[in-house]
Write an enzyme that holds these catalytic residues in place. Structure first.
Site, mmCIF file in Angstrom:
data_model
loop_
_atom_site.group_PDB
_atom_site.id
_atom_site.type_symbol
_atom_site.label_atom_id
_atom_site.label_comp_id
_atom_site.label_asym_id
_atom_site.label_seq_id
_atom_site.Cartn_x
_atom_site.Cartn_y
_atom_site.Cartn_z
ATOM 1 N N SER A 181 0.833 -1.210 0.000
ATOM 2 C CA SER A 181 0.000 0.000 0.000
ATOM 3 C C SER A 181 0.864 1.254 0.000
ATOM 4 O O SER A 181 0.356 2.367 0.085
ATOM 5 C CB SER A 181 -0.914 0.011 1.232
ATOM 6 O OG SER A 181 -0.162 -0.105 2.420
ATOM 7 N N ASN B 84 -1.789 -2.242 13.327
ATOM 8 C CA ASN B 84 -3.249 -2.157 13.372
ATOM 9 C C ASN B 84 -3.736 -0.931 14.152
ATOM 10 O O ASN B 84 -4.633 -0.224 13.710
ATOM 11 C CB ASN B 84 -3.833 -3.438 13.963
ATOM 12 C CG ASN B 84 -3.449 -4.666 13.151
ATOM 13 O OD1 ASN B 84 -2.883 -4.532 12.058
ATOM 14 N ND2 ASN B 84 -3.742 -5.847 13.663
ATOM 15 N N THR C 184 -40.435 25.174 -10.187
ATOM 16 C CA THR C 184 -40.699 23.833 -9.654
ATOM 17 C C THR C 184 -40.958 22.977 -10.887
ATOM 18 O O THR C 184 -41.481 23.486 -11.892
ATOM 19 C CB THR C 184 -41.929 23.797 -8.721
ATOM 20 O OG1 THR C 184 -43.080 24.163 -9.469
ATOM 21 C CG2 THR C 184 -41.778 24.736 -7.529
ATOM 22 N N HIS C 185 -40.587 21.725 -10.837
ATOM 23 C CA HIS C 185 -40.701 20.838 -12.008
ATOM 24 C C HIS C 185 -39.988 21.425 -13.230
ATOM 25 O O HIS C 185 -40.355 21.146 -14.355
ATOM 26 C CB HIS C 185 -42.163 20.565 -12.365
ATOM 27 C CG HIS C 185 -43.011 20.183 -11.200
ATOM 28 N ND1 HIS C 185 -43.257 18.874 -10.852
ATOM 29 C CD2 HIS C 185 -43.649 20.944 -10.274
ATOM 30 C CE1 HIS C 185 -44.025 18.847 -9.776
ATOM 31 N NE2 HIS C 185 -44.269 20.086 -9.396
ATOM 32 N N SER D 258 -14.921 23.429 -28.222
ATOM 33 C CA SER D 258 -15.091 22.153 -28.897
ATOM 34 C C SER D 258 -13.964 21.993 -29.904
ATOM 35 O O SER D 258 -13.481 22.966 -30.474
ATOM 36 C CB SER D 258 -16.444 22.150 -29.613
ATOM 37 O OG SER D 258 -16.426 21.232 -30.690
ATOM 38 N N LYS E 195 -18.554 26.793 -29.787
ATOM 39 C CA LYS E 195 -18.892 26.235 -28.480
ATOM 40 C C LYS E 195 -18.076 26.812 -27.323
ATOM 41 O O LYS E 195 -16.885 27.065 -27.445
ATOM 42 C CB LYS E 195 -18.706 24.713 -28.491
ATOM 43 C CG LYS E 195 -19.721 23.942 -29.285
ATOM 44 C CD LYS E 195 -21.159 24.133 -28.821
ATOM 45 C CE LYS E 195 -21.426 23.510 -27.486
ATOM 46 N NZ LYS E 195 -21.396 22.034 -27.538
ATOM 47 N N ASN F 147 -18.183 25.449 -23.386
ATOM 48 C CA ASN F 147 -18.850 24.453 -22.551
ATOM 49 C C ASN F 147 -18.559 24.635 -21.057
ATOM 50 O O ASN F 147 -17.428 24.960 -20.693
ATOM 51 C CB ASN F 147 -18.418 23.046 -22.982
ATOM 52 C CG ASN F 147 -18.770 22.772 -24.432
ATOM 53 O OD1 ASN F 147 -19.826 23.193 -24.910
ATOM 54 N ND2 ASN F 147 -17.879 22.099 -25.135
ATOM 55 N N GLU G 259 -19.948 20.674 -15.159
ATOM 56 C CA GLU G 259 -20.304 19.314 -15.573
ATOM 57 C C GLU G 259 -19.479 18.278 -14.817
ATOM 58 O O GLU G 259 -19.977 17.219 -14.435
ATOM 59 C CB GLU G 259 -20.075 19.137 -17.068
ATOM 60 C CG GLU G 259 -21.045 19.926 -17.928
ATOM 61 C CD GLU G 259 -20.664 19.869 -19.397
ATOM 62 O OE1 GLU G 259 -21.348 19.174 -20.154
ATOM 63 O OE2 GLU G 259 -19.659 20.495 -19.782
ATOM 64 N N GLN H 171 -7.040 -2.352 4.496
ATOM 65 C CA GLN H 171 -6.078 -1.537 3.747
ATOM 66 C C GLN H 171 -6.748 -0.846 2.549
ATOM 67 O O GLN H 171 -6.286 0.179 2.081
ATOM 68 C CB GLN H 171 -4.930 -2.439 3.281
ATOM 69 C CG GLN H 171 -3.849 -1.729 2.498
ATOM 70 C CD GLN H 171 -2.643 -2.619 2.337
ATOM 71 O OE1 GLN H 171 -1.966 -2.926 3.318
ATOM 72 N NE2 GLN H 171 -2.370 -3.058 1.130
ATOM 73 N N LYS I 232 -8.172 3.209 2.093
ATOM 74 C CA LYS I 232 -7.463 4.470 1.877
ATOM 75 C C LYS I 232 -7.707 5.118 0.524
ATOM 76 O O LYS I 232 -8.009 6.316 0.443
ATOM 77 C CB LYS I 232 -5.967 4.259 2.082
ATOM 78 C CG LYS I 232 -5.619 4.085 3.532
ATOM 79 C CD LYS I 232 -4.240 3.502 3.708
ATOM 80 C CE LYS I 232 -4.154 2.692 4.963
ATOM 81 N NZ LYS I 232 -5.089 1.552 5.014
#
Ligand code: ARG
Length: 495
Positions: free
Chosen positions: A58, A147, A192-193, A314, A320, A322, A327, A359, A362
């Site tokens: 690890s 441990n 709303t909606h 783009s 474009k 973006n 996102e 282990q 992590k």
């Protein structure tokens, strides 16, 4: 750092790994095999299979914990001193060695990660310590197991990181408040909606994000309470035989108390699950907010313009721009949920107490933390830089009968039961749609055909600012409600 540590520790015999590591940098030393030099070599008759070594190691990721590992080892060394298990000189030698290793790892950066084949950060530090200070290095692990050591490292690490995230949330909140203050009367449709519903102020929308974040902050702060227990002294699972002063170690490391049950101590990862739960809820909030603003940045809404440096173009379509950051905040939310699910799944079948499966706690934790922290950092910046297109927002309030509810409320105030008022106004909306005429265009006289309760004062209903004003109870969208809210928040932020 170069391997200056060829100097041997006081009276130490060269260990096999020391002989092996005569190269200029210990960090470039491949694993001390082929002859094995594992801590557990006494019981074993062959070296670990290289594939097994890769599978079980690890170090490449838990190396991130080195500061906390060394901090814990120093506190443990001091406790060993207090317990009479180290002379003062031995104690000081170990602490000096540990501090040197910390400085070395900090300086070496990536190199060490690529070069070391130590199983984990704990074995790495211990090996380096023995190389530096000789045989006395072998006393460090007295009364301790990896441990309880890893349980401590994770708590120390997560305590710092949680505090950082809490601070970062604050930065986003402060940025929101600044924007809200200058947009108390900026009108836009509330939805709303995803259908235009009633007029609200932009400040109102921004403070909604503030509140979501405030719950996240309080969840994270609350989780620190349960994190605040010191595991060291639990040993491998049953405690330690040396009367180690656990309370003293807790004090030295800034914990309020020690963990109660050694079995539970080495198998407990609730604090990670708790952090990841809070982080998942936080990301869910950021993702919803991102979704709002992705929509707002579209031509269809056109409510905000994002700074170029937060967007990409783009490769094909020249026009474009973006909203990638937003996102990806939405997209990366998935990996934080994934981390939470990984931990819950990891833990659900584990018998008491420590199992090597642990282990695997992590990488999901680190990954989630990296994601949350960069999302918050970027959002704080974005809130400061975004430009709100107020005319577009206002324009959008012109359509969608945002004041229909206000018209029904008017009839209620004239004595009509709300259900009937709703029906009357519904008819007005339908006729308006049929005739392609905005609701505001009806005269009081025409409205009387729908209900005799309409009088001259009905035109007051057709003001957006008036509609905002009417929502002046606590939590409403009226400028004075928002102002009161901001005053309250600012008092809190100062405290
Ligand atoms: N690298 C291990 C972990 O992350 C440390 C503890 C190993 N303990 C053991 N008994 N193998 O959990």
């Amino acid at each position: 750092m170069a391997r200056k540590s060829k100097k041997k520790g006081p009276g130490a015999e060269k260990t096999r790994s020391q002989k092996k590591s005569a190269s200029p940098s210990s960090l470039l030393t491949p694993h001390p095999s082929p002859a094995f030099t594992k801590a557990w070599e006494g019981r074993f008759t062959e070296s670990t299979d290289p594939e097994v070594e890769r599978f079980t190691s690890s170090f490449s990721f838990d190396r991130r914990l080195y500061r906390y590992d060394i901090q814990g080892s120093i506190a443990h060394t001091e406790a060993l001193g207090r317990a009479g298990l180290l002379t003062e000189e031995e104690r000081d030698t170990l602490i000096r060695g540990l501090k040197e290793i910390e400085a070395e790892i900090a300086a070496e950066g990536e190199l060490i990660q690529a070069a070391s084949a130590d199983e984990d950060i704990h074995m790495h530090v211990e090996r380096r310590l023995s190389e530096k200070v000789g045989e006395v290095g072998g006393k460090l692990h007295t009364g301790r197991s990896r441990n309880d050591q890893i349980a401590l490292d994770l708590r120390l690490y997560l305590r710092d990181e949680t505090r950082t995230v809490v601070e970062q949330i604050r930065s986003v909140q402060r940025a929101l408040i600044v924007q809200a203050e200058s947009n108390l009367d900026t009108l836009l449709p509330g939805y709303t909606h995803l259908q235009r519903a009633q007029p609200i102020s932009l400040a109102h929308q921004l403070l909604a994000y503030y509140e979501m974040l405030e719950r996240d902050r309080s969840r994270l702060i609350d989780s620190l309470k349960r994190l605040d227990q010191m595991p060291l002294g639990a040993g491998a699972l049953s405690g330690n035989s040396f009367g180690i002063d656990r309370e003293g170690v807790a004090r030295a490391l800034g914990f309020s108390e020690v963990t109660a049950n050694s079995l539970d101590t080495v198998s407990d990862r609730d604090f990670i699950v708790e952090f990841l739960s809070a982080a998942s809820i936080l990301m869910m909030h950021l993702s919803r907010w991102a979704e709002d603003w992705i929509l707002w940045a579209s031509s269809e809404f056109g409510f905000i313009a994002l700074p170029d440096r937060f967007c990409t173009g783009s490769s094909m379509m020249p026009q474009k721009k973006n909203p990638d950051v937003l996102e990806l905040i939405r997209g990366k939310t998935g990996r934080v949920y994934g981390s939470l699910l990984a931990l819950l799944t990891l833990l659900k079948g584990l018998p008491l107490s420590y199992n090597r499966d642990l282990q695997e706690d992590k990488e999901p934790l680190f990954n989630a933390l990296d994601t949350v922290k960069s999302a918050l950092r970027l959002l704080a910046d974005l809130v400061r830089q975004v430009s709100f297109k107020k005319e577009r927002m206002l324009e959008a309030t012109g359509e969608g009968f945002l004041l229909a509810t206000d018209l029904a409320d008017y009839l209620v105030l004239k004595g009509l039961p709300f259900r009937q008022a709703h029906k009357v106004v519904g008819k007005i909306v339908r006729r308006s749609l049929e005739e392609g005429r905005p609701m505001e265009a009806w005269t009081p006289a025409e409205l009387q055909a729908f209900s005799p309760l309409f009088e001259g004062d009905v035109i007051d209903c057709f003001s957006l600012a008036g509609a905002l004003q009417r929502k002046r109870g606590p939590g409403g969208t009226a400028p004075q409600s928002i102002e009161a809210e901001i005053r309250k928040i600012k008092r809190k932020l100062k405290a």
